[in-house]
Design an enzyme around this catalytic site. Sequence first.
Site, PDB file in Angstrom:
ATOM      1  N   CYS A 232      -4.768   2.592  -3.611  1.00  0.00           N
ATOM      2  CA  CYS A 232      -3.478   3.028  -3.012  1.00  0.00           C
ATOM      3  C   CYS A 232      -2.389   1.985  -3.278  1.00  0.00           C
ATOM      4  CB  CYS A 232      -3.607   3.305  -1.515  1.00  0.00           C
ATOM      5  SG  CYS A 232      -4.708   4.648  -1.137  1.00  0.00           S
TER       6      CYS A 232
ATOM      7  N   ASP B  40       2.812  -4.709   8.128  1.00  0.00           N
ATOM      8  CA  ASP B  40       1.645  -3.853   7.970  1.00  0.00           C
ATOM      9  C   ASP B  40       0.413  -4.752   8.087  1.00  0.00           C
ATOM     10  OD1 ASP B  40      -0.568  -2.589   6.956  1.00  0.00           O
ATOM     11  OD2 ASP B  40       0.394  -1.840   5.139  1.00  0.00           O
TER      12      ASP B  40
ATOM     13  N   GLN C 108      -4.847  -4.932   7.123  1.00  0.00           N
ATOM     14  CA  GLN C 108      -5.902  -5.838   6.645  1.00  0.00           C
ATOM     15  C   GLN C 108      -5.916  -7.157   7.424  1.00  0.00           C
ATOM     16  OE1 GLN C 108      -8.164  -4.927   4.588  1.00  0.00           O
ATOM     17  NE2 GLN C 108      -7.227  -3.078   3.748  1.00  0.00           N
TER      18      GLN C 108
ATOM     19  N   HIS D  85       0.869  -1.190   0.000  1.00  0.00           N
ATOM     20  CA  HIS D  85       0.000   0.000   0.000  1.00  0.00           C
ATOM     21  C   HIS D  85       0.905   1.239   0.000  1.00  0.00           C
ATOM     22  CE1 HIS D  85      -2.860   2.879   1.856  1.00  0.00           C
ATOM     23  NE2 HIS D  85      -3.812   2.060   1.450  1.00  0.00           N
TER      24      HIS D  85
ATOM     25  N   LYS E 177     -10.510  -0.375  10.631  1.00  0.00           N
ATOM     26  CA  LYS E 177     -10.710  -1.536   9.755  1.00  0.00           C
ATOM     27  C   LYS E 177     -11.109  -2.770  10.558  1.00  0.00           C
ATOM     28  CE  LYS E 177      -7.298   0.010   6.355  1.00  0.00           C
ATOM     29  NZ  LYS E 177      -8.071   0.458   5.192  1.00  0.00           N
TER      30      LYS E 177
HETATM   31  C1  LIG Z   1      -2.534  -2.895   3.463  1.00  0.00           C
HETATM   32  C2  LIG Z   1      -2.822  -1.510   3.980  1.00  0.00           C
HETATM   33  N1  LIG Z   1      -1.862  -0.813   4.582  1.00  0.00           N
HETATM   34  C3  LIG Z   1      -2.080   0.410   5.081  1.00  0.00           C
HETATM   35  C4  LIG Z   1      -3.302   1.034   4.966  1.00  0.00           C
HETATM   36  C5  LIG Z   1      -3.479   2.397   5.524  1.00  0.00           C
HETATM   37  O1  LIG Z   1      -4.346   2.384   6.602  1.00  0.00           O
HETATM   38  P1  LIG Z   1      -4.857   3.745   7.270  1.00  0.00           P
HETATM   39  O2  LIG Z   1      -5.415   4.576   6.145  1.00  0.00           O
HETATM   40  O3  LIG Z   1      -5.904   3.304   8.232  1.00  0.00           O
HETATM   41  O4  LIG Z   1      -3.707   4.399   7.914  1.00  0.00           O
HETATM   42  C6  LIG Z   1      -4.339   0.365   4.316  1.00  0.00           C
HETATM   43  C7  LIG Z   1      -5.644   1.010   4.130  1.00  0.00           C
HETATM   44  O5  LIG Z   1      -6.385   0.726   3.215  1.00  0.00           O
HETATM   45  C8  LIG Z   1      -4.100  -0.944   3.817  1.00  0.00           C
HETATM   46  O6  LIG Z   1      -5.056  -1.630   3.189  1.00  0.00           O
END
Ligand SMILES: Cc1ncc(COP(=O)(O)O)c(C=O)c1O
Length: 406
Positions: free
Chosen positions: A363, A199, A202, A121, A225
């Site tokens: 993203c 990370d 998800q 992401h 999430k």
């Molecule tokens: C795999 C992954 N990493 C990071 C993020 C970023 O999360 P946040 O916007 O809650 O900081 C997302 C959000 O869609 C994601 O799917």
Amino acid sequence: MNWSALRADFPILDQKVHGHPLVYFDNAATSQKPQVVLEALRHYYEHDNANVHRGIHELSNRATTAFEAARARAAAFINARSADEIIFTRGTTESINLVAAAWGQKNIKAGDKILLTEMEHHSNIVPWQLLAERTGAKLAFLPITGDIGLLDMNRLDEWLTKEVKLFAFTHISNSLGTINPVVELCARARKLGITTLVDSAQGAGHRPVDVQEFGCDFLALSSHKMCGPTGFGVLYGRQEVLADMPPYQGGGEMILSVDFHTSTWKPAPHRFEAGTPDMSGAVGLHAAMDYLDKIGRKNIAEHDQELGAYAYERLSRINGIRLFGPHIGRAGLVSFLLKDVHAHDVVTVADQRGVALRGGHHCNQPLMRRLGVESTARASFYFYNTTAEIDRFVEVVEEIRKFFTA
Ligand SMILES: Cc1ncc(COP(=O)(O)O)c(C=O)c1O
């Protein structure tokens, strides 16, 4: 488990959109919130709200107790050794930026490499690009295997070179639905003394997370999430790593003493939490974690996989559809493209039928380029979704295909 019965906990699901019953399949972007989380937030603001760590009056004591209880709950949720390993942030994005700024400033220098993967992401790419610009470090990307979307584990040794100081990768891909082999990835990096960051944006709300079993140095998650409030999240950092890390932001609450020209810092985790934190976010996340564990994250993971496999199989029967991500063992989301139909058209028409999907690059622009596409349409599920909703969604996708290719 009676999954349909859990829908009653989510008032928002019971509504019509454009005259159709809502089918909410945008859970990878954000999940819905159960009544117990909404009630916890309301109770906090109606009874206990005050600033934390500062006052000695009753409400401040209660707010501080609730805030620190949430920290202990978060530690138990991911099996951290201590609540001192839990830093509260605004979410996964801020958690990763915190590591890039504070750990990166101390540990990364010109010539070092930061290893990522092709499925990251933007929030696990851009903070490292900024760090690389500041330090002269380089980024490298472990390849994926094409549309199937697995990490190319056969080539991992080639990429884990002695210049690599950090390996940061996603637990579950938000576009592909790939569940990465976190334990093996961390173990292979650790053998070479490479620091690891997972990370789990998800992952954390969808399956058990055990940072000791993972063997990672850092792990990031987002409250919104996983049934909790928005704008809140966690950075886990292994105690030994945090002890050696300089502050992220400066301000109130993170100091031991301040003079006109110099200051000294509190130990972790408070050293990394400058300013008034989001107390209600912590209270809401606490309620969300209790709620998820009552259902059982193993159960949620199994149900996710059933929904993911069911949707994948049903979609694969549609003429000319291109599906992304693994055939088996996928998470509860499916990305796809209909031949000659733009993802935005799919999502726009689906919305008119009450089905909330997401279309775009999610993203994941570098991943999209790697797959040779601009965007995909994505349906992402949570435990309150049902196979009947998937049937309705597939019917709508088939209708869209016929309309655009007639
Ligand atoms: C795999 C992954 N990493 C990071 C993020 C970023 O999360 P946040 O916007 O809650 O900081 C997302 C959000 O869609 C994601 O799917």
